[in-house]
Design an enzyme around this catalytic site. Structure first.
Site, PDB file in Angstrom:
ATOM      1  N   TYR A 251      -2.368  -1.553  11.032  1.00 25.09           N
ATOM      2  CA  TYR A 251      -2.604  -2.061   9.675  1.00 25.09           C
ATOM      3  C   TYR A 251      -1.444  -1.683   8.756  1.00 25.09           C
ATOM      4  O   TYR A 251      -0.856  -2.536   8.078  1.00 25.09           O
ATOM      5  CB  TYR A 251      -3.923  -1.518   9.097  1.00 25.09           C
ATOM      6  CG  TYR A 251      -4.015  -1.727   7.606  1.00 25.09           C
ATOM      7  CD1 TYR A 251      -4.220  -2.993   7.073  1.00 25.09           C
ATOM      8  CD2 TYR A 251      -3.835  -0.663   6.707  1.00 25.09           C
ATOM      9  CE1 TYR A 251      -4.266  -3.194   5.695  1.00 25.09           C
ATOM     10  CE2 TYR A 251      -3.875  -0.851   5.336  1.00 25.09           C
ATOM     11  CZ  TYR A 251      -4.085  -2.120   4.837  1.00 25.09           C
ATOM     12  OH  TYR A 251      -4.107  -2.312   3.471  1.00 25.09           O
TER      13      TYR A 251
ATOM     14  N   LYS B  90       1.749  -3.974   6.628  1.00 21.21           N
ATOM     15  CA  LYS B  90       2.202  -3.924   5.226  1.00 21.21           C
ATOM     16  C   LYS B  90       3.724  -3.730   5.174  1.00 21.21           C
ATOM     17  O   LYS B  90       4.409  -4.361   4.369  1.00 21.21           O
ATOM     18  CB  LYS B  90       1.477  -2.805   4.481  1.00 21.21           C
ATOM     19  CG  LYS B  90       0.001  -3.076   4.286  1.00 21.21           C
ATOM     20  CD  LYS B  90      -0.225  -4.287   3.388  1.00 21.21           C
ATOM     21  CE  LYS B  90      -1.637  -4.807   3.444  1.00 21.21           C
ATOM     22  NZ  LYS B  90      -1.837  -6.119   2.821  1.00 21.21           N
TER      23      LYS B  90
ATOM     24  N   SER C  46       0.828  -1.201   0.000  1.00 23.87           N
ATOM     25  CA  SER C  46       0.000   0.000   0.000  1.00 23.87           C
ATOM     26  C   SER C  46       0.865   1.255   0.000  1.00 23.87           C
ATOM     27  O   SER C  46       1.983   1.260   0.529  1.00 23.87           O
ATOM     28  CB  SER C  46      -0.859  -0.044   1.261  1.00 23.87           C
ATOM     29  OG  SER C  46      -1.416   1.215   1.511  1.00 23.87           O
TER      30      SER C  46
HETATM   31  N1  LIG Z   1      -8.790  -1.629  -0.849  1.00 18.47           N
HETATM   32  C1  LIG Z   1      -7.795  -0.786  -0.564  1.00 18.47           C
HETATM   33  O1  LIG Z   1      -8.016   0.424  -0.440  1.00 18.47           O
HETATM   34  C2  LIG Z   1      -6.374  -1.298  -0.421  1.00 18.47           C
HETATM   35  C3  LIG Z   1      -5.290  -0.397  -0.506  1.00 18.47           C
HETATM   36  C4  LIG Z   1      -3.995  -0.883  -0.356  1.00 18.47           C
HETATM   37  C5  LIG Z   1      -3.787  -2.237  -0.089  1.00 18.47           C
HETATM   38  N2  LIG Z   1      -4.842  -3.078   0.020  1.00 18.47           N
HETATM   39  C6  LIG Z   1      -4.595  -4.494   0.309  1.00 18.47           C
HETATM   40  O2  LIG Z   1      -5.101  -5.259  -0.763  1.00 18.47           O
HETATM   41  C7  LIG Z   1      -5.566  -6.520  -0.294  1.00 18.47           C
HETATM   42  C8  LIG Z   1      -6.976  -6.754  -0.768  1.00 18.47           C
HETATM   43  O3  LIG Z   1      -7.798  -5.693  -0.327  1.00 18.47           O
HETATM   44  P1  LIG Z   1      -9.350  -5.642  -0.634  1.00 18.47           P
HETATM   45  O4  LIG Z   1      -9.731  -4.218  -0.686  1.00 18.47           O
HETATM   46  O5  LIG Z   1      -9.688  -6.531  -1.778  1.00 18.47           O
HETATM   47  O6  LIG Z   1      -9.919  -6.243   0.718  1.00 18.47           O
HETATM   48  P2  LIG Z   1     -11.115  -7.268   0.972  1.00 18.47           P
HETATM   49  O7  LIG Z   1     -11.385  -7.260   2.432  1.00 18.47           O
HETATM   50  O8  LIG Z   1     -12.244  -6.975   0.055  1.00 18.47           O
HETATM   51  O9  LIG Z   1     -10.458  -8.655   0.536  1.00 18.47           O
HETATM   52  C9  LIG Z   1      -9.663  -9.429   1.382  1.00 18.47           C
HETATM   53  C10 LIG Z   1     -10.238 -10.838   1.392  1.00 18.47           C
HETATM   54  O10 LIG Z   1      -9.409 -11.649   2.211  1.00 18.47           O
HETATM   55  C11 LIG Z   1     -10.234 -12.482   3.006  1.00 18.47           C
HETATM   56  N3  LIG Z   1      -9.466 -12.823   4.202  1.00 18.47           N
HETATM   57  C12 LIG Z   1      -9.074 -11.994   5.206  1.00 18.47           C
HETATM   58  N4  LIG Z   1      -8.384 -12.689   6.134  1.00 18.47           N
HETATM   59  C13 LIG Z   1      -8.321 -13.981   5.701  1.00 18.47           C
HETATM   60  C14 LIG Z   1      -7.763 -15.176   6.215  1.00 18.47           C
HETATM   61  N5  LIG Z   1      -7.123 -15.201   7.388  1.00 18.47           N
HETATM   62  N6  LIG Z   1      -7.882 -16.319   5.520  1.00 18.47           N
HETATM   63  C15 LIG Z   1      -8.539 -16.317   4.325  1.00 18.47           C
HETATM   64  N7  LIG Z   1      -9.100 -15.223   3.789  1.00 18.47           N
HETATM   65  C16 LIG Z   1      -9.003 -14.067   4.473  1.00 18.47           C
HETATM   66  C17 LIG Z   1     -11.495 -11.664   3.266  1.00 18.47           C
HETATM   67  O11 LIG Z   1     -12.626 -12.473   3.549  1.00 18.47           O
HETATM   68  C18 LIG Z   1     -11.659 -10.898   1.957  1.00 18.47           C
HETATM   69  O12 LIG Z   1     -12.479 -11.609   1.052  1.00 18.47           O
HETATM   70  C19 LIG Z   1      -5.405  -6.480   1.226  1.00 18.47           C
HETATM   71  O13 LIG Z   1      -4.180  -7.097   1.553  1.00 18.47           O
HETATM   72  C20 LIG Z   1      -5.343  -5.000   1.524  1.00 18.47           C
HETATM   73  O14 LIG Z   1      -4.647  -4.743   2.704  1.00 18.47           O
HETATM   74  C21 LIG Z   1      -6.128  -2.637  -0.159  1.00 18.47           C
END
Ligand SMILES: NC(=O)c1ccc[n+]([C@@H]2O[C@H](COP(=O)([O-])OP(=O)(O)OC[C@H]3O[C@@H](n4cnc5c(N)ncnc54)[C@H](O)[C@@H]3O)[C@@H](O)[C@H]2O)c1
Length: 338
Positions: free
Chosen positions: A150, A154, A125
């Protein structure tokens, strides 16, 4: 080739599964459904004509992860999205975040290090840059002390992967996302935030649909051209496509280092008021919003220098802010009017 997508039913994961399937990869998705719904599989199938293989596994369960890899020895690459991502919740419950985001990563890498070669893509991120001194932000900008547990997961995740790369045959790409928004143009999949959204765009669409009374704009006294904070909003489909390209780079052994890092953004910063105006235009809706004080932990501005991803990955964001907002609005209307 079989690709494991962890968190494959989540927001960015589901869009990436679609793009992988479009490119002919066989996908197996792991998700514990803690922040997603099993119905996402049907949405993916309606877009691509194919349901990915799915395993409901909690990646904090080390033996379940071990069993998964002994059952699926033919996995060619892993894209690791699964994580908890709510900044505020991570401040209230840091151990939940350290356990989920760090343990899951460690258990996956422990399995991958046994392989003669492994390819790993990690969701990082732009929060790692904190308030960067220079805009747009390049990959060489210094990492700042994380402002939340959080954000810290990362940074630690990036460090773990870098340490492990030195002593294993795991090749990795760390992708630092700016602000992912929008939904698939088909409106079959999109973002499903639980509870009160912390991000601007889901808050906008939920306010426009009547789920929230008013949108709060946090801060109008930032040193920006209109006083509101500036971010780099990237369409989730553009983001998803970058994952497929990064994976192909690893599979074709085109990477020049064991761990490569790329910013994924559009390269353009938009202020909160610009996003609101653009949304009002594409949705033909007047948005009920009020300006309130700054929110703790928010940086003034963050937008990406995307030269490295453009040149080395040959990837560039294609969708405009308006297209991204319009797709988010289509998705919001679809899920609320079901
Ligand atoms: N959306 C954003 O703004 C953003 C920005 C930067 C980084 N990220 C990173 O990108 C990745 C995806 O983000 P997203 O927005 O799609 O989030 P999201 O919450 O929609 O997707 C994450 C998925 O992982 C699953 N999950 C969580 N813990 C788990 C576990 N222990 N075992 C199995 N499944 C598990 C959740 O059920 C969910 O479906 C994450 O690592 C997040 O930190 C997101």
């Amino acid at each position: 080739m079989k690709i494991l997508v962890t968190g494959g039913l989540g927001f960015i994961g589901s869009h990436t599964v679609v793009e992988l399937q479009n490119e002919g990869f066989e996908v197996i998705a792991i998700d514990n459904l803690s922040n997603s719904s099993i119905d996402v599989l049907d949405g993916i199938e309606r877009i691509t004509g194919k349901k990915p293989l799915f395993e409901n596994i909690d990646l904090r369960d080390k033996s379940a992860v071990q069993n998964f890899f002994s059952k699926h020895q033919d996995i060619s690459g892993v894209i690791h999205f699964a994580a908890s991502k709510a900044v505020g919740e991570s401040v209230e419950n840091p151990l939940l975040y350290y356990e989920n985001n760090i343990n899951s990563l460690v258990y996956l890498l422990q399995e991958l290090q046994r392989k003669p070669e492994a390819h790993f893509i990690f969701s990082s991120s732009c929060t790692v840059y904190g308030q960067a001194e220079k805009m747009p932000i390049t990959e060489n900008a210094p990492i700042q002390v994380a402002m939340s547990p959080y954000g810290n997961t990362k940074q630690i995740g990036e460090e773990i992967i870098t340490d492990v790369a030195k002593v294993t045959s795991i090749n990795s790409i760390l992708l630092r996302y700016f602000n992912p928004i929008g939904a698939h143009p088909s409106a079959e999949i999109g973002e499903l935030p639980l509870g009160v959204p912390q991000n601007l765009v889901p808050f906008i669409t939920q306010t426009a649909i009547g789920l929230r009374e008013k949108l709060s704009v946090f801060g109008s006294d930032y040193p920006t051209f209109d006083g509101t904070a500036i971010r780099d909003y990237i369409h989730v489909v553009d983001l998803a496509k970058a994952h497929v390209i990064a994976l192909q780079r690893l599979l074709k052994k085109q990477n020049s280092e064991k761990v490569e890092i790329f910013n994924l953004g559009t390269g353009t910063g938009s202020s909160v008021l610009e996003v609101i105006n653009a949304f009002e235009k594409v949705s033909n809706q007047k948005l009920n919003y009020q300006i309130v004080g700054r929110r703790e932990g928010d940086v003034i501005e963050a937008y990406a220098n995307t030269d490295k991803a453009n040149a080395i990955l040959g990837w560039k964001a294609q969708y405009s802010l308006e297209e991204a907002l319009s797709s988010a609005w289509q998705w919001e209307q679809k899920i609320r009017n079901k």
